[in-house]
Design a protein around this motif. Structure first.
Motif, short mmCIF file in Angstrom:
data_model
loop_
_atom_site.label_atom_id
_atom_site.label_comp_id
_atom_site.label_asym_id
_atom_site.label_seq_id
_atom_site.Cartn_x
_atom_site.Cartn_y
_atom_site.Cartn_z
N ASP A 1 -1.42 3.89 46.53
CA ASP A 1 -2.85 3.73 46.23
C ASP A 1 -3.52 5.11 46.20
O ASP A 1 -2.95 6.12 46.65
CB ASP A 1 -3.53 2.87 47.29
CG ASP A 1 -4.78 2.17 46.75
OD1 ASP A 1 -5.16 2.44 45.58
OD2 ASP A 1 -5.37 1.37 47.49
N LEU A 2 -4.73 5.12 45.65
CA LEU A 2 -5.59 6.30 45.69
C LEU A 2 -6.63 6.11 46.79
O LEU A 2 -7.05 4.98 47.06
CB LEU A 2 -6.30 6.50 44.35
CG LEU A 2 -5.42 6.71 43.12
CD1 LEU A 2 -6.29 6.75 41.86
CD2 LEU A 2 -4.62 8.01 43.24
N VAL A 3 -7.04 7.19 47.40
CA VAL A 3 -8.11 7.16 48.39
C VAL A 3 -9.40 7.57 47.69
O VAL A 3 -9.49 8.68 47.15
CB VAL A 3 -7.82 8.10 49.57
CG1 VAL A 3 -8.97 8.05 50.58
CG2 VAL A 3 -6.50 7.73 50.24
N VAL A 4 -10.38 6.67 47.68
CA VAL A 4 -11.65 6.93 46.98
C VAL A 4 -12.79 6.81 47.99
O VAL A 4 -12.90 5.82 48.71
CB VAL A 4 -11.85 5.93 45.82
CG1 VAL A 4 -13.17 6.22 45.10
CG2 VAL A 4 -10.68 5.98 44.86
N ALA B 1 -3.91 3.76 38.78
CA ALA B 1 -5.07 4.46 38.20
C ALA B 1 -5.97 3.49 37.44
O ALA B 1 -7.20 3.55 37.56
CB ALA B 1 -4.59 5.59 37.28
N ALA B 2 -5.36 2.57 36.68
CA ALA B 2 -6.15 1.59 35.93
C ALA B 2 -6.93 0.68 36.88
O ALA B 2 -8.06 0.29 36.58
CB ALA B 2 -5.24 0.77 35.03
N SER B 3 -6.33 0.35 38.02
CA SER B 3 -7.03 -0.52 38.98
C SER B 3 -8.25 0.16 39.58
O SER B 3 -9.14 -0.51 40.11
CB SER B 3 -6.07 -0.94 40.10
OG SER B 3 -5.80 0.13 40.98
N HIS B 4 -8.31 1.50 39.49
CA HIS B 4 -9.47 2.24 39.97
C HIS B 4 -10.40 2.65 38.82
O HIS B 4 -11.22 3.56 38.98
CB HIS B 4 -9.02 3.47 40.75
CG HIS B 4 -8.48 3.15 42.12
ND1 HIS B 4 -9.29 2.97 43.22
CD2 HIS B 4 -7.21 2.95 42.55
CE1 HIS B 4 -8.55 2.69 44.28
NE2 HIS B 4 -7.29 2.67 43.91
N GLY B 5 -10.23 1.99 37.67
CA GLY B 5 -11.18 2.20 36.58
C GLY B 5 -10.74 3.12 35.48
O GLY B 5 -11.51 3.37 34.54
N ARG C 1 -8.98 15.71 33.14
CA ARG C 1 -9.69 14.78 34.02
C ARG C 1 -9.53 13.35 33.49
O ARG C 1 -9.68 13.10 32.30
CB ARG C 1 -11.18 15.14 34.09
CG ARG C 1 -11.45 16.52 34.68
CD ARG C 1 -12.93 16.86 34.65
NE ARG C 1 -13.46 16.90 33.29
CZ ARG C 1 -14.70 17.24 32.96
NH1 ARG C 1 -15.56 17.55 33.93
NH2 ARG C 1 -15.09 17.26 31.71
N VAL C 2 -9.26 12.43 34.38
CA VAL C 2 -9.09 11.04 33.99
C VAL C 2 -10.45 10.43 33.64
O VAL C 2 -11.45 10.66 34.34
CB VAL C 2 -8.41 10.25 35.12
CG1 VAL C 2 -8.36 8.75 34.79
CG2 VAL C 2 -7.00 10.79 35.36
N LEU C 3 -10.46 9.64 32.56
CA LEU C 3 -11.70 9.05 32.05
C LEU C 3 -11.71 7.54 32.22
O LEU C 3 -10.68 6.87 32.20
CB LEU C 3 -11.84 9.38 30.56
CG LEU C 3 -11.83 10.86 30.17
CD1 LEU C 3 -11.89 11.00 28.66
CD2 LEU C 3 -12.97 11.60 30.84
N ILE D 1 -13.70 10.23 36.13
CA ILE D 1 -13.46 9.79 37.52
C ILE D 1 -13.32 11.06 38.35
O ILE D 1 -12.31 11.76 38.24
CB ILE D 1 -12.19 8.92 37.63
CG1 ILE D 1 -12.34 7.64 36.80
CG2 ILE D 1 -11.90 8.59 39.09
CD1 ILE D 1 -11.13 6.73 36.84
N PRO D 2 -14.29 11.41 39.16
CA PRO D 2 -14.25 12.69 39.88
C PRO D 2 -13.02 12.80 40.79
O PRO D 2 -12.63 11.84 41.46
CB PRO D 2 -15.54 12.66 40.72
CG PRO D 2 -16.44 11.70 40.01
CD PRO D 2 -15.54 10.66 39.44
#
Length: 401
Positions: A77-80, A146-150, A345-347, A354-355
């Motif tokens: 997972d990513l930490v956001v 990454a897709a699950s986070h937008g 940068r991911v869009l 996505i910062p």
């Protein structure tokens, strides 16, 4: 299918190695590569070339900077926090571990080469990753996370397609120079040519897949050649000139043989093959492929046989016995993934950033779209945008942003 002994070959050397039986330069190039590989093994040194050598250099750089390298530690997972990616969760030593990042996270995990479900969903019902030359661990989870986070996705139908022989042991035999050399054609299930065989590998794969239907099968396609071709050139990445095709190929049905073209056509169930070969032989005699333009471009001719003129890619198929070997659309990896901008940068789908999240290599949508610009494109874009991402997250671009 690997060579039977260590043999580090550069991209430039590969061209001449295929001409080992046709050119003094080919013989010398091959002999030096064997001497380097076998000699290195004798003193317990492994010499590498191409992408292996590049990866070794990158790893050596990390070690020199005392950067820890965790293997077998998949991203979970990513930490956001407050809309910004500030770290990752990885499964390390059997437990989920959070790693925080001050400046940003770069996704460079490769694509989804080995995920059958994703490949069938985004690419073709005929493609499931079994013919891929990509890493076994490239199963697409990072793209999905990454897709699950937008994150938006781009070019998910694309891959670095690469025609290969589907070998009986489950591995593949790459087909690069073989397709440019005189004395062979590639045909569909009816025995008809359908492309310039020497075209770049990405386009070749696209054509095989696009033309395949139940009524007009192109998967597998078949490369058809004669004994003259077999006597002159390397084949399938490892078979030396004059070396017979392995009996296991015939047993598995991936190879057929006939004393005449008509006999080969009967073995394959291809009534149109004799007419196709007759037509090709007329074109080869004229030195011009009026049907598909094989040998017209510099790319085609690069891997051709310089001892054959006026077209180094064209030669007749007329010296028996005759052979046919299956060709399927393998790949060097998928090249669709999360959409990224010029700074890596991911869009999101609306184009916003996505910062704290970056992507490069085959984890990102291909910088070249569905087009193959030339050798090294896979590695080149990964390195370039990896460098760009690092400079951007380090604040080195300033006003350029």
């Amino acid at each position: 299918m690997a060579a039977p002994f260590p043999m580090p070959i550069t991209g430039r050397g590969y061209k001449w190695t295929n001409l080992v039986a046709r050119s003094p330069k080919g013989f010398v190039t091959s002999a030096l590569a064997v001497a380097q590989g076998v000699g290195g093994a004798a003193i317990r040194r492994e010499y590498a070339a191409g992408g292996q050598a590049l990866a070794a250099g990158l790893l050596a750089g990390l070690r020199s900077m005392n950067v820890p390298v965790w293997t077998s530690s998949p991203l979970t997972d990513l930490v956001v926090e407050d809309g910004r990616v500030v770290g990752v969760v990885v499964n390390h030593d059997g437990k989920d571990t959070t790693v925080r990042a001050r400046a940003g996270v770069v996704l460079a995990s490769g694509g989804f080469d080995r995920d059958a479900a994703m490949r069938r969903t985004y690419q073709s019902e005929s493609i499931d990753g079994r013919w891929s030359l990509g890493a076994a661990a490239d199963t697409g989870e990072v793209i999905q996370i990454a897709a699950s986070h937008g994150a938006d996705l781009a070019f998910m139908d694309a891959a670095w397609w690469f025609p290969v022989i589907p070998l009986p042991d489950g591995t593949t035999g790459p087909m690069l120079a073989e397709r440019s050399l005189p004395g062979q054609i590639i045909v569909n299930g009816h025995g008809r040519r359908f492309m310039d065989e020497a075209v770049n590998y990405m386009t070749a794969g696209q054509l095989i897949i696009a033309k395949h239907t139940a009524d007009d099968p192109h998967i597998p396609a078949w490369i058809v050649f004669d004994q003259r071709y077999r006597n002159r050139y390397l084949f399938g990445g490892a078979l030396f000139p004059r070396q017979p095709l392995p009996p296991s190929w015939y047993d598995a049905g991936i190879a057929k043989k006939g004393a005449t073209v008509a006999a080969l056509a009967d073995a394959l169930g291809m009534p149109d093959l004799p007419t196709t070969v007759d037509r090709f032989n007329l074109l080869a005699a004229a030195g011009r492929d009026d049907d598909f333009g094989r040998g017209d471009s510099a790319y085609d001719r690069y891997y051709g046989d310089p001892r054959v003129s006026p077209n180094p890619c064209l030669g007749p198929i007329d010296r028996g016995p005759f052979y046919a070997v299956q060709v399927v659309p393998g790949d060097l990896g998928t090249c669709g993934g999360v959409r990224a901008d010029a700074f890596a940068r991911v869009l999101r789908p609306d184009g916003s950033v996505i910062p704290g999240l970056y992507a490069t290599g085959n984890a990102a949508g291909n910088a070249f779209g569905r087009v193959y610009p030339g050798p090294g494109a896979t590695v080149g874009q990964g390195l370039s945008f990896g460098y760009v991402a690092a400079r951007h997250l380090a604040g080195r671009f300033g006003a350029m942003e």
